[in-house]
Design a protein around this motif. Structure first.
Motif, short mmCIF file in Angstrom:
data_model
loop_
_atom_site.label_atom_id
_atom_site.label_comp_id
_atom_site.label_asym_id
_atom_site.label_seq_id
_atom_site.Cartn_x
_atom_site.Cartn_y
_atom_site.Cartn_z
N UNK A 229 34.90 25.83 31.84
CA UNK A 229 33.81 25.74 32.67
C UNK A 229 32.52 25.49 31.34
N UNK A 230 32.83 26.26 30.18
CA UNK A 230 31.67 26.20 29.31
C UNK A 230 32.01 24.86 28.55
N UNK A 231 33.20 24.28 28.66
CA UNK A 231 33.37 23.03 27.82
C UNK A 231 32.74 21.81 28.68
N UNK A 232 32.77 22.02 30.09
CA UNK A 232 32.28 20.93 30.81
C UNK A 232 30.95 21.01 30.78
N UNK A 233 30.12 22.18 30.75
CA UNK A 233 28.59 22.38 30.55
C UNK A 233 28.40 21.56 29.13
N UNK A 236 28.22 17.74 29.62
CA UNK A 236 27.07 17.51 30.49
C UNK A 236 26.03 17.25 29.28
N UNK A 237 25.98 18.19 28.46
CA UNK A 237 24.68 17.93 27.15
C UNK A 237 25.04 17.12 26.26
N UNK A 238 26.46 17.07 25.87
CA UNK A 238 26.72 16.11 24.68
C UNK A 238 27.03 14.51 25.14
N UNK A 239 27.33 14.27 26.34
CA UNK A 239 27.65 12.80 26.71
C UNK A 239 26.38 12.38 27.78
N UNK A 240 25.47 13.23 28.25
CA UNK A 240 24.55 12.83 29.10
C UNK A 240 23.66 11.71 28.55
N UNK A 241 23.54 11.62 27.18
CA UNK A 241 22.57 10.58 26.41
C UNK A 241 23.26 9.23 26.60
N UNK A 242 24.69 9.20 26.53
CA UNK A 242 25.43 7.80 26.55
C UNK A 242 25.38 7.58 28.14
N UNK A 374 22.35 24.05 28.27
CA UNK A 374 22.02 23.02 27.69
C UNK A 374 22.38 21.65 28.67
N UNK A 375 23.12 22.00 29.74
CA UNK A 375 23.42 21.08 30.71
C UNK A 375 22.32 20.65 31.56
N UNK A 376 21.47 21.59 31.74
CA UNK A 376 20.10 21.56 32.44
C UNK A 376 19.02 20.99 31.38
N UNK A 377 18.73 21.23 30.54
CA UNK A 377 17.76 20.88 29.65
C UNK A 377 18.03 19.56 28.94
#
Length: 492
Positions: A229-233, A236-242, A374-377
């Motif tokens: 679950x933490x890794x999915x979040x 979301x934060x590390x790949x959202x830009x791409x 991080x997945x939200x911000x």
């Protein structure tokens, strides 16, 4: 009899220190050697391939990274942290890994056309289908990794990683020179994973029949689920830009951004993870002594920042000549992107150090909550910033990451027993030294006469090394002595 065999507390601590030091040397030392070989081939390949090739590959990585968050390494971490690791538990873990990765491969194969439609790039579907082969190797890597990490035997891991890295690098060079284009970037990881799976299984003597009777393995599944679950979040934060930019940018511009990101994240993505693997095993050993965990965390963060800060700020102030020398003239528009992204990376580096400590202390929910923050911000910031192009994405890093890091720091430090003041005091010497170095190098760059990029980069690099080392020697001698003592294995 008990008195003759009991180990004094200090002797046990010294033994753990020796194991940690040996693990760091093997895990990070061979990582450095392997990365030097890999980077040599990577930068050659970058010069051969085009930015659009890297843009297409980046589109597939969003899907691949998402599914790899679920590939079972969280389950393997549960076996490391667990007190009992019987042969039956190992076979259960192996069975879980095989089932999980077969499902992930099927999902990726089936979702490939939808990903291609989202990016409006039909070739993405073919790339994803072939990349599904990576999941076949994962169980034969994750299980041996857990077994060796439990024993803190990172020497064998390091040797296998080195050999597999060479196999991947060689495949990349052959593919680039053979004119395979973007398929070069697909073939290299497949070769790397295949060699690593064979080598890790042999090194750990981990070839066994899997067990699909999962009774009594609920704790492994629960712990792995929380970590996943933490890794999915984190995804979301590390790949959202791409993911966001891939829809709006053409492959060329996406390639410029992702290659700049690769260059600036070399330290945090290539050197910090193996150190975190060692740290997780060490923290798990001392989890009942919160003061020892706190002291170890501050010390490790300080040592990592002694290397990280001059790397990031040096990258920022030499971005233009460095891009021209390392990537080539066709990538020169990446220079300002590299400059600004490098300045954001210290925040990301500190953030990545939190999860191993809180996870090893039996609180994986903390890193999951941090990941959710991080997945939200970050995606929200990227959604806004992308409308201003690449520089808008960069601005989003600086708008969202300070708040994300502050919340994670507030949430994590009490769990691992670290006072904020102690962490700040530990990180201040390398931060100040790197800032002083950056200012000196920037001033020197302004007064230098026109010269070839290679000569300029060499001159600025030498000046930076002298300035950073001189500052530490004059104003942070204790920190410098600590790093030297760690290398020499002297105990204070």
């Amino acid at each position: 009899m008990t008195e003759s065999t009991a180990q004094p507390p200090n002797q046990g601590l010294d033994s753990l220190k020796d194991q940690v030091r040996s693990a760091v040397i093997w895990r990070s030392g061979t990582q450095i050697l392997g990365q030097l070989l890999t980077w040599a081939s990577t930068f050659i390949v970058i010069r051969v391939l085009s930015p659009s090739d890297y843009g297409l590959f980046a589109m597939t990585q969003v899907v691949l990274v998402l599914l790899n968050m679920l590939n079972g390494y969280g389950l393997a971490s549960a076996l490391i942290q667990r007190g009992d690791a019987s042969r039956h538990a190992q076979r259960q873990l192996f069975g879980m890994l095989i089932l999980l990765n077969l499902v992930l491969a099927a999902i990726q194969f089936g979702c490939a056309p939808f990903a291609a439609a989202y990016y409006r790039q039909p070739m993405v579907a073919d790339l994803l289908r072939v990349q599904a082969l990576l999941y076949v190797a994962t169980p034969f890597i994750a299980l041996p990794y857990a077994l060796l990490a439990r024993e803190m035997d990172f020497r064998k891991q390091a040797q296998v990683n080195l050999v597999s890295g060479v196999a991947g690098a060689a495949t990349a060079l052959v593919g680039a020179w053979a004119g395979l284009g973007v398929w070069t970037l697909v073939a290299a990881p497949i070769a790397l994973f295949t060699v690593r799976a064979v080598g890790m299984t042999w090194a750990a003597n981990a070839l066994m029949w899997p067990s699909f009777d999962f009774r009594g393995a609920g704790d492994i599944a629960r712990y792995g689920g929380v970590m996943a679950t933490g890794q999915i979040f984190w995804f979301l934060q590390s790949q959202a830009d791409v993911f966001i930019a891939g829809r709006l940018f053409d492959p060329h511009m996406l390639g410029i951004y992702t290659t700049s990101l690769f260059l600036t994240q070399i330290f945090v993505s290539k050197f910090v993870p193996p150190l975190n693997e060692v740290a997780f095993s060490a923290y798990a050993r001392m989890k009942d002594d919160r003061a020892a965990v706190a002291a170890a965390f501050v010390k490790s963060a300080r040592v990592i920042f002694v290397v990280a800060m001059p790397f990031y700020l040096g990258l920022a102030v030499t971005a233009h000549p460095l891009v021209e020398v390392v990537l080539g003239a066709k990538w020169i528009e990446a220079a300002p992107v590299v400059h600004w992204l490098a300045l954001a990376m210290p925040m990301m580096t500190l953030q990545t150090l939190y999860a191993p400590a809180s996870d090893a202390c039996g609180r994986p929910g903390i890193s999951a909550k941090n990941g959710a923050t991080g997945a939200l911000l970050l995606p929200a910031a990227f959604l806004i910033g992308v409308h201003w192009g690449i520089m808008g994405l960069i601005a989003a890093w600086f708008a969202a990451y300070p708040l994300y890091l502050a919340i994670s720091t507030w949430r994590t430090l009490p769990v691992i027993g670290v006072r904020l003041r102690d962490l700040v005091d530990g990180l201040t010497p390398p931060v100040f030294a790197a800032v002083a170095m950056a200012l000196i190098v920037s001033l020197l760059a302004r007064v230098l006469p026109p010269m070839p990029a290679l000569a300029q980069l060499a001159l600025l690099g030498c000046a930076g090394v002298m300035a950073y080392g001189g500052w530490l020697a004059l104003f942070a001698r204790e920190t410098l002595d600590e790093v030297v003592a760690l290398i020499r294995n002297r105990r204070g």
